[in-house]
Design an enzyme around this catalytic site. Structure first.
Site, mmCIF file in Angstrom:
data_model
loop_
_atom_site.group_PDB
_atom_site.id
_atom_site.type_symbol
_atom_site.label_atom_id
_atom_site.label_comp_id
_atom_site.label_asym_id
_atom_site.label_seq_id
_atom_site.Cartn_x
_atom_site.Cartn_y
_atom_site.Cartn_z
ATOM 1 N N LYS A 85 0.838 -1.202 0.000
ATOM 2 C CA LYS A 85 0.000 0.000 0.000
ATOM 3 C C LYS A 85 0.881 1.264 0.000
ATOM 4 C CE LYS A 85 -3.942 -2.147 -0.344
ATOM 5 N NZ LYS A 85 -4.227 -3.319 0.392
HETATM 6 C C1 LIG Z 1 -5.465 -4.255 0.760
HETATM 7 C C2 LIG Z 1 -6.949 -4.135 0.713
HETATM 8 C C3 LIG Z 1 -7.771 -4.519 1.787
HETATM 9 C C4 LIG Z 1 -7.263 -5.285 2.968
HETATM 10 O O1 LIG Z 1 -6.231 -4.687 3.616
HETATM 11 P P1 LIG Z 1 -5.443 -5.538 4.746
HETATM 12 O O2 LIG Z 1 -4.735 -4.471 5.517
HETATM 13 O O3 LIG Z 1 -4.517 -6.448 4.003
HETATM 14 O O4 LIG Z 1 -6.444 -6.258 5.544
HETATM 15 C C5 LIG Z 1 -9.116 -4.248 1.732
HETATM 16 N N1 LIG Z 1 -9.660 -3.670 0.653
HETATM 17 C C6 LIG Z 1 -8.924 -3.322 -0.414
HETATM 18 C C7 LIG Z 1 -9.595 -2.665 -1.561
HETATM 19 C C8 LIG Z 1 -7.546 -3.562 -0.429
HETATM 20 O O5 LIG Z 1 -6.826 -3.244 -1.508
#
Ligand SMILES: *Cc1c(COP(=O)(O)O)cnc(C)c1O
Length: 387
Positions: free
Chosen positions: A189
């Site tokens: 991210k």
């Molecule tokens: C990465 C992601 C999540 C989940 O995030 P985590 O921190 O891995 O639980 C949820 N929704 C979207 C759209 C994502 O890209």
């Protein structure tokens, strides 16, 4: 060429420097590694970064945050939530944890964000919440979504996993008038804690409920128990909560990443602008940029093959891989995932826009640790394959 080669350009790589390593080491040496002073500071600093007087609740993933947010607004058995089909399964799996169901809807063909007209059509007497996903880092049409939510008396919980930072109508995502917005600090991210997430809300009662539920439904957290004057051994369980607290080692990493976020944003904007310019004229649909008053977080750079392309998406991904370039696809839409497809008997024809986009889409590398030379190789490879 393959992924083992040194010159392979991965789809994403975290940008972690000496300052992060230093901060984590300091935390490890401090004697307090679970939720404590680093996590509290991270929550404060994150809320300050967004502004608007929001409260931040640190959690060990965005998935956990989405679960807590839906629990706190009262989503339960038999309820429904509305979400786009073009998202990661985490957006809606949390509804199932609570015995609720997901109503998946199609996306807008330009932005690939949830289509407000489809939301309206999916509302039933059981609808409790709309879960917009700011796909790739571009904000959804939040004016339209808030208008629908108000009209029907339902809540909005934003999956803001891609939207750090995204401006929408002049305000940062996280400060908009939704019940809660949930950010992810997963490894790929726009900033990372390895695993981690943050829920933000304007609602004190909601924040309080999420703080209790993130740690077993206990009314005092561990740090408070071991540092306050009330005897450390005493606590009260007020609900069957979860184990969703963030560690101080992760929070220490996150605090440094948050300080670097403005520089990360500039780097992502630079890389995105160069792609947008250099890929013009190829048989590609380029990602939509933010409208006036908005910004794009450029978590993802999603391309779609246009009608003039002479290769298929899968052939293109193979050719890029042969050239030493990693890609991804965001996402196999949920209506094509066996669990969701089977549970609701979904058919691709119900989601024409997301389904068409899926057949043609691929995401190319865009990460802050990527060099201009590496980006040049991605551009040259796309030109060679498609030109
Ligand atoms: C990465 C992601 C999540 C989940 O995030 P985590 O921190 O891995 O639980 C949820 N929704 C979207 C759209 C994502 O890209």
């Amino acid at each position: 060429m393959n992924a083992a080669d040194e010159s392979f350009i991965p789809f994403a790589r975290p940008d972690i420097g000496e300052a992060e390593i230093e901060a984590v080491s300091r935390t490890l040496r401090s004697g307090w590694v679970t939720t404590g002073p680093e996590t509290r500071a991270f929550e404060r600093e994150f809320a300050d970064y967004l502004g608007g007087g929001v409260q931040a609740v640190a959690v060990n993933s965005a998935t956990a945050g989405l679960h807590l947010a839906l629990e706190a607004i009262g989503v339960g058995p038999g309820d429904e939530v509305i979400a786009p089909t073009l998202t990661f399964t985490a957006t809606v799996e949390v509804a199932r944890y609570l015995g609720a169901d997901a109503r998946l809807v199609d996306v807008d063909p330009v932005t690939l964000n949830i289509d407000p007209a489809r939301i309206e059509a999916a509302i039933t007497p059981r609808t409790k919440a709309i879960l917009p996903v700011h796909y790739g880092g571009l904000a959804c049409d939040m004016d339209a979504i808030f208008a629908i939510a108000r009209r029907h008396g339902i809540q909005v919980v934003e999956d803001a996993a891609h939207a750090l930072p995204t401006r929408c109508g002049g305000a940062l995502v996280g400060t908009l008038p939704s019940a809660a917005a949930v950010f992810s600090f997963y490894a790929n991210k726009t900033m990372t804690t390895g695993e981690g997430g943050m829920v933000v809300t304007h609602d004190e009662a909601l924040a309080a409920r999420m703080k209790v539920m993130r740690l077993h439904g206990i009314s005092r957290d561990a740090f408070d128990r071991f540092t306050s004057k009330t005897p450390a051994w005493y606590y009260e369980v007020v609900a069957p909560g979860f184990k969703y607290n963030l560690t101080d080692t992760a929070a220490a990493l996150g605090r440094v990443q948050l300080q670097r976020l403005p520089a990360f944003v500039r780097r992502r904007e630079h890389l995105a602008a160069r792609y947008l310019d250099a890929l013009k004229g190829l048989p590609l649909v380029l990602p939509a940029d933010a409208p006036a008053g908005g910004t794009h977080a450029w978590h993802l750079f999603v391309l779609r093959l246009s009608d003039g392309a002479t290769v298929t998406r899968d052939e293109l991904i193979q050719a890029l891989s042969d050239a030493g370039i990693g890609t991804s696809v965001h996402y196999v839409p949920l209506h094509r995932q066996p669990y969701w497809q089977g549970r609701y008997g979904l058919r691709p024809e119900q989601f024409p826009q997301a389904d068409k986009a899926y057949q043609r889409m691929f995401s190319i590398p865009l990460f802050t640790a990527m060099s201009d030379d590496e980006q040049g190789r991605v551009i040259a490879a796309l030109r060679a394959i498609l030109g």
